[in-house]
Design an enzyme around this catalytic site. Structure first.
Site, PDB file in Angstrom:
ATOM      1  N   SER A   1     -73.579 107.019 -47.580  1.00  0.00           N
ATOM      2  CA  SER A   1     -72.440 107.874 -47.231  1.00  0.00           C
ATOM      3  C   SER A   1     -71.353 107.183 -46.430  1.00  0.00           C
ATOM      4  O   SER A   1     -70.347 107.819 -46.098  1.00  0.00           O
ATOM      5  CB  SER A   1     -72.921 109.109 -46.472  1.00  0.00           C
ATOM      6  OG  SER A   1     -73.516 110.028 -47.357  1.00  0.00           O
TER       7      SER A   1
ATOM      8  N   LYS B   1     -67.905 107.714 -47.727  1.00  0.00           N
ATOM      9  CA  LYS B   1     -67.026 108.860 -47.490  1.00  0.00           C
ATOM     10  C   LYS B   1     -65.791 108.502 -46.657  1.00  0.00           C
ATOM     11  O   LYS B   1     -64.817 109.268 -46.654  1.00  0.00           O
ATOM     12  CB  LYS B   1     -67.810 110.002 -46.859  1.00  0.00           C
ATOM     13  CG  LYS B   1     -68.841 110.625 -47.813  1.00  0.00           C
ATOM     14  CD  LYS B   1     -69.505 111.838 -47.192  1.00  0.00           C
ATOM     15  CE  LYS B   1     -70.481 112.509 -48.153  1.00  0.00           C
ATOM     16  NZ  LYS B   1     -71.789 111.815 -48.212  1.00  0.00           N
TER      17      LYS B   1
ATOM     18  N   SER C   1     -71.581 114.558 -43.445  1.00  0.00           N
ATOM     19  CA  SER C   1     -71.950 114.008 -44.750  1.00  0.00           C
ATOM     20  C   SER C   1     -72.289 115.092 -45.774  1.00  0.00           C
ATOM     21  O   SER C   1     -73.217 114.939 -46.558  1.00  0.00           O
ATOM     22  CB  SER C   1     -73.124 113.017 -44.622  1.00  0.00           C
ATOM     23  OG  SER C   1     -72.667 111.712 -44.455  1.00  0.00           O
TER      24      SER C   1
END
Length: 279
Positions: free
Chosen positions: A65, A68, A122
């Site tokens: 993640s 992101k 997340s």
């Protein structure tokens, strides 16, 4: 006879001198490096870009993640209003890892709320929805991600989805310093990524989201940017900007095996930098 005995003692202790010196060199060398268990790590002076520490910094690894941060940049660079509502649909359900989401299909949220919980907590469905709600759809969004990575000279990076669930989202610790330094220039990313909690009204009722990074709650770190990540392939990963002697310092940790290994490695690296600068 006494002279021979004395000579033997002198030679014996003389022979110990290089051994002691060697032991001291080994101990100093061990002390001169932080205890980092992760597969790769790097620390960079955020202002100058100078590398302060590196371990396997150019190894190409899954980044989970941490992706992101790039997703957020593409969302903001599109200049589309964050006040526009977007809906979670069946197309946003993770069917690769079957990861858990607190947002049921049908949830209607502002795009800024989706961006907030994608960065802070997340939330994968939020990231998927943002990528789908983009000119050219999700495929166009992923192309924009790779164009942005190329513009940042992230030459060891490639992305196939906006969440990091795919193990084919790969980068290096050094490349991720380029991403983090670019993301740090966005006030919205800094604000959302470092906030402690967010109340979300959507779906079946109010939901309280909290930051996945325990370091944001530690005032001594004065965190200016962060993102955590985990998949089985990537291990536990972390990007964090914290203060070291009053200077913003960027830490990237990739592939920690233990559940809190990424946080411990960052703490060890920060402590080492503090002590190293004093020495």
């Amino acid at each position: 006879m006494l002279k021979l005995h004395l000579l033997f003692i002198v030679f014996f202790f003389a022979s110990l001198v290089p051994l002691v010196a060697h032991a001291k060199r080994v101990a100093h060398k061990a002390a001169s490096k932080p205890a980092i268990q992760a597969r790769a790590a790097i620390a960079v002076d955020l202002t100058s870009g100078r590398t302060l520490y590196a371990k396997n910094a150019d190894a190409r690894l899954p980044v989970a993640s941490l992706t992101k941060l790039l997703t957020a940049m593409v969302v903001l660079d599109s200049k589309r209003s964050l006040l526009k509502p977007a809906r979670i649909t069946d197309a946003d359900v993770d069917r690769l890892k079957y990861s858990r989401s607190r947002l049921p299909v049908g949830s209607l949220l502002l795009r800024r709320t989706m961006l907030h919980i994608a960065l802070m907590s997340s939330e994968n469905r939020a990231a998927f929805a943002l990528s789908r709600d983009y000119p050219g759809g999700r495929a166009g969004f992923v192309r924009a991600m790779n164009r942005t990575a190329k513009r940042l000279h992230m030459n060891r990076s490639h992305f196939v989805d906006p969440t990091g669930l795919s193990p084919h989202n790969v980068s290096s610790a050094r490349d991720l310093t380029k991403l983090a330094r670019a993301a740090y220039r966005y006030p919205v990313i800094r604000d959302y990524a470092t906030s402690h909690h967010k109340l979300v009204l959507g779906g079946d009722g109010p939901l309280m989201y909290r930051n996945t990074d325990p370091l944001v709650y530690d005032a001594a770190w004065r965190v200016g940017l962060q993102k955590t990540g985990f998949t089985n392939e990537a291990g536990h990963c972390l990007i964090v900007v914290a203060q070291v002697h009053g200077k913003p310092t960027l830490f990237v940790i990739l592939g920690a095996l233990a559940a809190h290994g990424h946080v411990q490695d960052a703490a060890n690296l920060r402590s080492w930098l503090i002590g190293h600068s004093k020495r």
